[in-house]
Design an enzyme around this catalytic site. Structure first.
Site, PDB file in Angstrom:
ATOM      1  N   HIS A 163      -2.078 -16.666  -8.701  1.00 45.38           N
ATOM      2  CA  HIS A 163      -1.908 -17.627  -7.619  1.00 45.38           C
ATOM      3  C   HIS A 163      -0.666 -17.340  -6.768  1.00 45.38           C
ATOM      4  O   HIS A 163      -0.516 -17.917  -5.690  1.00 45.38           O
ATOM      5  CB  HIS A 163      -1.878 -19.058  -8.152  1.00 45.38           C
ATOM      6  CG  HIS A 163      -0.642 -19.432  -8.907  1.00 45.38           C
ATOM      7  ND1 HIS A 163      -0.564 -19.431 -10.283  1.00 45.38           N
ATOM      8  CD2 HIS A 163       0.573 -19.837  -8.479  1.00 45.38           C
ATOM      9  CE1 HIS A 163       0.635 -19.825 -10.664  1.00 45.38           C
ATOM     10  NE2 HIS A 163       1.347 -20.079  -9.584  1.00 45.38           N
ATOM     11  N   ASP A 193      -5.495 -16.014 -14.273  1.00 43.51           N
ATOM     12  CA  ASP A 193      -4.346 -16.268 -13.398  1.00 43.51           C
ATOM     13  C   ASP A 193      -3.266 -15.192 -13.583  1.00 43.51           C
ATOM     14  O   ASP A 193      -2.067 -15.488 -13.691  1.00 43.51           O
ATOM     15  CB  ASP A 193      -3.747 -17.653 -13.638  1.00 43.51           C
ATOM     16  CG  ASP A 193      -2.779 -18.067 -12.534  1.00 43.51           C
ATOM     17  OD1 ASP A 193      -2.879 -17.508 -11.426  1.00 43.51           O
ATOM     18  OD2 ASP A 193      -1.915 -18.932 -12.784  1.00 43.51           O
ATOM     19  N   SER A 276       6.610 -19.272 -11.396  1.00 38.45           N
ATOM     20  CA  SER A 276       5.291 -18.707 -11.722  1.00 38.45           C
ATOM     21  C   SER A 276       5.356 -17.186 -11.825  1.00 38.45           C
ATOM     22  O   SER A 276       5.832 -16.504 -10.914  1.00 38.45           O
ATOM     23  CB  SER A 276       4.278 -19.105 -10.658  1.00 38.45           C
ATOM     24  OG  SER A 276       4.074 -20.490 -10.663  1.00 38.45           O
TER      25      SER A 276
END
Length: 434
Positions: A163, A193, A276
């Site tokens: 993402h 992901d 992230s």
């Protein structure tokens, strides 16, 4: 003996000028010796207090009482003035000295010590890992964003979240030294992901050591490194607060193609947007997870679905064992494979467990003919309640438990059919990821 009488003779300086002088009376007895007379002043007139002008007499050192008092007052006033002057000068000098001394004020302070830290301390872990952690600045068609990644090998491969780079047109990687280079996308997978990018021409790369997520226990200390809110090289610490936590993330497209299923490591190390793709490290500075998601707090108590964006101590990381396999496949082929059991699940089922549908997409069978599930004996309508003895409560959890394995891994499924539980042995198949 007869008493001898003598008249009081007034001093001549006390007589008034107009009064006649009195003669002394004769003594009644034998002749008395004349009284001694004060000698006449050799010079200067006598002082007559009734004269027209009193005389001014030069002081020859003999002081009267009044003069002594006057001089004492003068001396006292002079002394007081000197004292006040001295006090004023002293005070001014004191203030000046204090001002001058304040510029040289030195407070007690510890001496410079050895800056080394124990390797297992947070500072030691950070010192070891920071050179291998990077910040990603991504510009896409809908905007720009920031994420984190870490170096996998000396060839320049960097692992991050899908993402972070899913909409990327330009990717810039910044190292902890401040050096920035352009990176190219190697491959990505939305189901896990995860994504891999690559930089070229960078010397001195320091890949991070990979741990084993199977060794992780609840309560183990961990350190997270990333760029929360674009604050590069931020280090936070905490513990593993849970393992095997089934989570789903994504789903913004609405068709489910971008949903990621993670059998996650849960941590209370503060993780925020921008973390992230960053590493979650153990006490030996080895990567045990890839930070991917956080649980936000509800803003309201009336069913408000909006979440706060800051950390509340519920962060989730993809286990490194899963990340290692996917990264290897992405580097090798640009795509990752997913383990499958070859069935279509009824995602509308609200009971406990994951129910196999009765029909598949496009009217196809819910159990793929000659697929892993069919060979294991799964039938349409079966409710799968356990995977390797671990209970699952819904379709999402079943997918997560399956994707925590590799294609070809054996599984033991517990299914509920016609009110009775059955145990089935299954070998996972493989499908290409997105």
């Amino acid at each position: 003996m007869a008493d001898q009488q003598q008249s009081d003779t007034a001093p001549t300086w006390w007589s008034r000028p107009a009064a006649p002088q009195a003669e002394p009376e004769a003594a009644s007895g034998p002749a008395a010796e004349p009284a001694p007379q004060a000698p006449e002043a050799a010079a200067g007139p006598r002082y007559d207090p009734w004269g027209e002008q009193p005389l001014q007499v030069v002081d020859q050192g003999k002081t009267t009482g009044a003069g002594h008092v006057v001089r004492m007052r003068h001396a006292l006033a002079l002394g007081l003035g000197i004292a006040l002057l001295a006090g004023g000068i002293g005070g001014w000098l004191g203030v000046l000295a204090e001002r001058q001394s304040s510029t040289r004020l030195e407070l007690p302070q510890a001496a410079v010590e050895n800056k080394g830290r124990a390797p297992e301390s947070v500072a030691g872990i950070a010192a070891t890992a920071l050179p291998g952690v990077v910040t990603l600045h991504v510009r896409g068609t809908t905007g720009s964003g920031t994420g984190t990644g870490f170096v996998l090998d000396g060839q320049g491969h960097i692992l991050t979240n899908n993402h972070v780079v899913s909409d990327a047109k330009d990717i810039t990687v910044t190292f902890s030294t401040g050096e920035s280079v352009t990176a190219q996308l190697v491959g990505r997978d939305s189901g896990y992901d995860l994504a891999v990018v690559k930089v070229d021409g960078v010397r001195g790369l320091q890949p991070l050591s990979l741990g084993n997520s199977e060794n992780v226990k609840v309560g183990d200390p961990v350190v997270a490194i990333g760029a929360p809110f674009d604050l590069s090289n931020t280090v936070t610490a905490g513990i593993i607060s849970a393992t095997g936590r089934p989570i789903t993330a994504g789903g913004d497209k609405g068709d489910g193609s971008d949903i990621s299923y993670v059998d996650a490591l849960q941590t209370d190390a503060p993780i925020n947007p921008g973390n992230s793709g960053g590493p979650l490290l153990d006490a030996k500075a080895r990567v045990i997870g890839i930070n991917s998601a956080i649980r936000g707090a509800d803003k309201g108590d009336q069913g408000d679905s909006e979440k706060q964006s800051g950390s509340i101590g519920l962060g989730f990381a993809i286990p490194v064992n899963q990340g290692k396999r996917v990264a290897e496949e992405l580097i090798r082929t640009g795509r990752a494979t997913h383990p499958v059991i070859g069935v279509t699940l009824d995602m509308e089922y609200t009971g406990d467990g994951a129910r196999v549908g009765t029909k598949g997409d496009g009217g196809k069978p819910a159990v793929t003919p000659d697929g892993p599930g069919a060979r294991a004996g799964i039938q349409g309508g079966d409710v799968i309640t356990k995977v390797d003895g671990v209970r699952v409560h819904g379709g999402d959890e079943l997918v997560i438990k399956i994707r925590a394995h590799r294609p070809g891994d054996p599984l033991t499924l517990t299914v509920l059919r016609d009110g009775r539980e059955r145990t089935l042995e299954l070998v996972l198949g493989s499908a290409n990821g997105s």
